[in-house]
Write an enzyme that holds these catalytic residues in place. Structure first.
Site, PDB file in Angstrom:
ATOM      1  N   HIS A  53       0.818  -1.225   0.000  1.00  0.00           N
ATOM      2  CA  HIS A  53       0.000   0.000   0.000  1.00  0.00           C
ATOM      3  C   HIS A  53       0.844   1.264   0.000  1.00  0.00           C
ATOM      4  O   HIS A  53       0.458   2.276  -0.585  1.00  0.00           O
ATOM      5  CB  HIS A  53      -0.929   0.015   1.216  1.00  0.00           C
ATOM      6  N   HIS A 186     -10.392 -11.341   2.949  1.00  0.00           N
ATOM      7  CA  HIS A 186     -11.430 -10.630   3.708  1.00  0.00           C
ATOM      8  C   HIS A 186     -12.783 -11.310   3.445  1.00  0.00           C
ATOM      9  O   HIS A 186     -13.736 -10.679   2.981  1.00  0.00           O
ATOM     10  CB  HIS A 186     -11.461  -9.151   3.322  1.00  0.00           C
ATOM     11  N   HIS A 207      -3.119 -12.609   1.790  1.00  0.00           N
ATOM     12  CA  HIS A 207      -2.568 -12.762   3.151  1.00  0.00           C
ATOM     13  C   HIS A 207      -3.237 -13.922   3.899  1.00  0.00           C
ATOM     14  O   HIS A 207      -4.023 -13.743   4.822  1.00  0.00           O
ATOM     15  CB  HIS A 207      -2.597 -11.468   3.959  1.00  0.00           C
ATOM     16  N   ASP A 239       5.991 -11.026   9.053  1.00  0.00           N
ATOM     17  CA  ASP A 239       6.562  -9.853   9.712  1.00  0.00           C
ATOM     18  C   ASP A 239       6.695 -10.027  11.222  1.00  0.00           C
ATOM     19  O   ASP A 239       7.054  -9.088  11.930  1.00  0.00           O
ATOM     20  CB  ASP A 239       5.718  -8.612   9.417  1.00  0.00           C
ATOM     21  N   ASP A 265       2.455  -6.180   2.329  1.00  0.00           N
ATOM     22  CA  ASP A 265       1.214  -5.501   2.735  1.00  0.00           C
ATOM     23  C   ASP A 265       1.561  -4.259   3.551  1.00  0.00           C
ATOM     24  O   ASP A 265       0.878  -3.914   4.522  1.00  0.00           O
ATOM     25  CB  ASP A 265       0.313  -6.443   3.549  1.00  0.00           C
ATOM     26  N   LEU A 298      -4.558  -5.302  13.360  1.00  0.00           N
ATOM     27  CA  LEU A 298      -3.381  -5.036  12.539  1.00  0.00           C
ATOM     28  C   LEU A 298      -3.770  -4.229  11.303  1.00  0.00           C
ATOM     29  O   LEU A 298      -4.787  -4.489  10.663  1.00  0.00           O
ATOM     30  CB  LEU A 298      -2.730  -6.355  12.110  1.00  0.00           C
ATOM     31  N   ALA A 299      -2.933  -3.254  10.984  1.00  0.00           N
ATOM     32  CA  ALA A 299      -3.203  -2.362   9.852  1.00  0.00           C
ATOM     33  C   ALA A 299      -2.060  -2.447   8.851  1.00  0.00           C
ATOM     34  O   ALA A 299      -1.297  -1.511   8.635  1.00  0.00           O
ATOM     35  CB  ALA A 299      -3.382  -0.925  10.338  1.00  0.00           C
ATOM     36  N   GLY A 300      -1.925  -3.613   8.240  1.00  0.00           N
ATOM     37  CA  GLY A 300      -0.805  -3.823   7.342  1.00  0.00           C
ATOM     38  C   GLY A 300       0.480  -4.007   8.126  1.00  0.00           C
ATOM     39  O   GLY A 300       0.471  -4.160   9.347  1.00  0.00           O
TER      40      GLY A 300
END
Length: 371
Positions: A53, A186, A207, A239, A265, A298-300
């Protein structure tokens, strides 16, 4: 200098570039003012990140004509030589703006322009609000054929994440007919819905294990479908936060390097200090190498590709050939650019990295230009 030629053999020698392409790979050790001595180094294909992103304060969704070029300029610092800029679930007008701007760039980047923007990964808005993750629920919609045909007309969509329970089979077939990689994410899809989606053309999971139905002994869900399948490809965010070490080990054991795509991501905070940042109009707190929404979702990620590859190696003790498979080969194959990306082959783009045995990155070449 050891060169991983054609993803098949290591040879000592020289790699030569001309007009952005690999001109030759030879065992001869050439000399001259244009020759760079890579003694003791490994030469491997550049990484292809199909799900990113943003980074260094820039996001794909920014209302900035230079945003995508700024991303391209920064990505070589982490070994990424080609990428898909990834959208957020947002107002349809904002997503279309990104497609228009990408249309002006894709295929027209200068050789010194950084990592090559290959196209757009549309993540949302055709996903399930019950599995929103960090995607804003208020912009999630069910697609129509008219809308998809309009977006496809820009010619830049290479991958799209969808929830198949909200997207009709004929629309998945439409996307695949345009060469788009359709990836499930999603989603509330269970095993049966996943089977129908794959029959319609789905080939990938977004993901894997995050924002989807998980394993249960009576319904193995989307995750279980991917693990049981022998063909579907799977993005992994390695990560240290999105997946536990044990889960990474399990998925590697089940899927093998042949079906994993390492993706970052990453959001705009990557490369910057801890603090507060924006993602799709939402406040994101970044601390201790972790990005979260106020509720803790989590936001990326904020991991770089080279760090992710090194972390993957430490978790699974994989040979470097397997890491190349997951970070370069599989992504290039999945988005239809294998003819010019993903391996060190004469005639392909001169996208390669100089690393040592510990995968320390010393140089990145994007289409023959050191960046």
């Amino acid at each position: 200098m050891k060169i991983f030629k054609d993803n098949a053999e290591w040879i000592d020698g020289t790699i030569a570039c001309e007009n952005g392409k690999i001109h030759s790979i030879t065992p001869e050790l050439l000399t001259g003012e244009d020759v760079i001595d890579g003694q003791g180094m490994l030469v491997v294909p550049g990484f292809v990140d199909v799900h990113i992103h943003g980074l260094y304060g820039v996001d794909t969704m920014d209302d900035d004509p230079e945003a995508l070029l700024k991303m391209a300029a920064k990505l070589p610092t982490e070994g990424t030589t080609a990428f898909l800029a990834t959208t957020m679930t947002a107002d349809l007008v904002d997503v279309e703006r990104v497609l228009k701007r990408a249309n002006e760039i894709v295929g027209k980047m200068q050789l010194n322009g950084g990592a090559e923007l290959l196209g757009i990964h549309v993540e949302g808005p055709f996903v399930n609000p019950d599995y929103a993750g960090a995607q804003p629920k208020e912009f999630m919609v069910i697609p129509t054929r008219t809308l998809l045909e309009k977006w496809l007309s820009y010619g830049v969509i290479r991958q799209m994440t969808v929830a198949p329970e909200r997207v009709e089979a004929e629309l998945i077939e439409l996307l695949t007919s345009y060469g788009v990689t359709v990836s499930v994410g999603h989603t509330s899809a269970g095993f049966e819905v996943m089977g129908d989606a794959v029959a319609s053309g789905v080939t990938q999971m977004t993901h894997l294990a995050n924002a989807m139905t998980g394993l249960h002994h009576r319904e193995i869900g989307a995750l279980g479908y991917a693990m049981l399948s022998d063909s579907i490809f799977c993005e992994l965010i390695v990560d240290g936060h999105h997946l536990s070490r044990e889960m990474v080990q399990l998925l590697y054991k089940v899927l093998g390097a042949e079906r994993i795509l390492l993706v970052t991501d990453a959001m705009r905070a990557k490369g910057l200090a801890d603090g507060s940042y924006d993602l799709g109009g939402q406040q994101v707190a970044v601390a201790n190498k972790k990005a979260t929404l106020p509720g803790g979702v989590l936001a990326g990620s904020i991991i770089s590709m080279i760090d992710e590859v090194r972390l993957m190696r430490s978790i699974i003790s994989a040979p470097i050939e397997h890491l190349i498979q997951m970070a370069s080969v599989n992504p290039a194959r999945q988005i239809g650019v294998w003819n010019r990306k993903g391996s060190l082959t004469v005639g392909k783009d001169a996208d390669f990295l100089l690393v040592d045995d510990e995968l320390t990155l010393y140089a990145t070449y994007c289409r023959g230009v050191r960046l």
